[in-house]
Motif scaffolding. Structure first.
Motif, PDB file in Angstrom:
ATOM      1  N   ARG A  27     -74.099 -63.138  38.906  1.00 54.22           N
ATOM      2  CA  ARG A  27     -72.812 -62.462  39.112  1.00 54.22           C
ATOM      3  C   ARG A  27     -72.130 -62.147  37.786  1.00 54.22           C
ATOM      4  O   ARG A  27     -71.469 -61.116  37.645  1.00 54.22           O
ATOM      5  N   GLU A  35     -76.851 -58.258  42.359  1.00 54.20           N
ATOM      6  CA  GLU A  35     -75.808 -59.293  42.382  1.00 54.20           C
ATOM      7  C   GLU A  35     -75.405 -59.614  43.818  1.00 54.20           C
ATOM      8  O   GLU A  35     -75.296 -60.775  44.195  1.00 54.20           O
ATOM      9  N   GLY A  39     -76.972 -63.117  45.940  1.00 57.55           N
ATOM     10  CA  GLY A  39     -75.960 -64.095  46.356  1.00 57.55           C
ATOM     11  C   GLY A  39     -76.177 -64.558  47.779  1.00 57.55           C
ATOM     12  O   GLY A  39     -76.040 -65.752  48.088  1.00 57.55           O
TER      13      GLY A  39
END
Length: 141
Positions: A27, A35, A39
């Motif tokens: 991130r 990103e 996650g």
């Protein structure tokens, strides 16, 4: 508590911390789909580590199924206003609940969990085979 249980729990703490660290590192240096979707996968890995930490003897497939179901529940709960409202008030709630629904995340949760289920299954099968070796035929030696 057995040594195997202690080692399993320690490994799960390391896995969860490493996954959280990787998620925050990604991130910090990336933006965009990598990103976003890493996650989701890494958060599913953290949930898997928590499940195994709590129940170290659980079989891999039920553990993975429970983790995916939980992650999907949280994701679909984001269709309601509750997670977004809580996320606005608390950083921790945002980390645990997210803020908005993303259908692509639904596919990335299994992408994070399935390799762990496979590794867990393999390691468990290997440990069982080492604990219960097949009898060798001594007359051939």
């Amino acid at each position: 508590m057995s040594l195997a249980t202690r080692l399993t729990r320690l490994l799960m703490v390391v896995l969860a911390a490493g996954s959280a660290g990787a998620a925050y590192a990604i991130r910090a240096v990336m933006d965009g789909p990598i990103e976003q979707y890493s996650g989701a996968a890494l958060s599913a890995i953290i949930v898997y580590a928590i499940v195994i930490f709590i129940w170290p003897r659980i079989s891999p497939v039920p553990a993975g199924s429970a983790v995916i179901a939980y992650c999907w529940f949280i994701e679909f709960a984001q269709l309601t206003p509750v997670p977004a409202a809580l996320s606005q008030r608390s950083w921790l709630a945002r980390q645990l609940l997210g803020a908005r629904f993303d259908l692509i995340d639904v596919a990335w949760y299994p992408a994070g969990v399935i390799p762990l289920v496979a590794a867990h299954w393999f390691l468990r099968a290997r440990a069982r085979s080492q604990a219960n070796p097949t009898p060798t035929e001594s007359w051939r030696s």
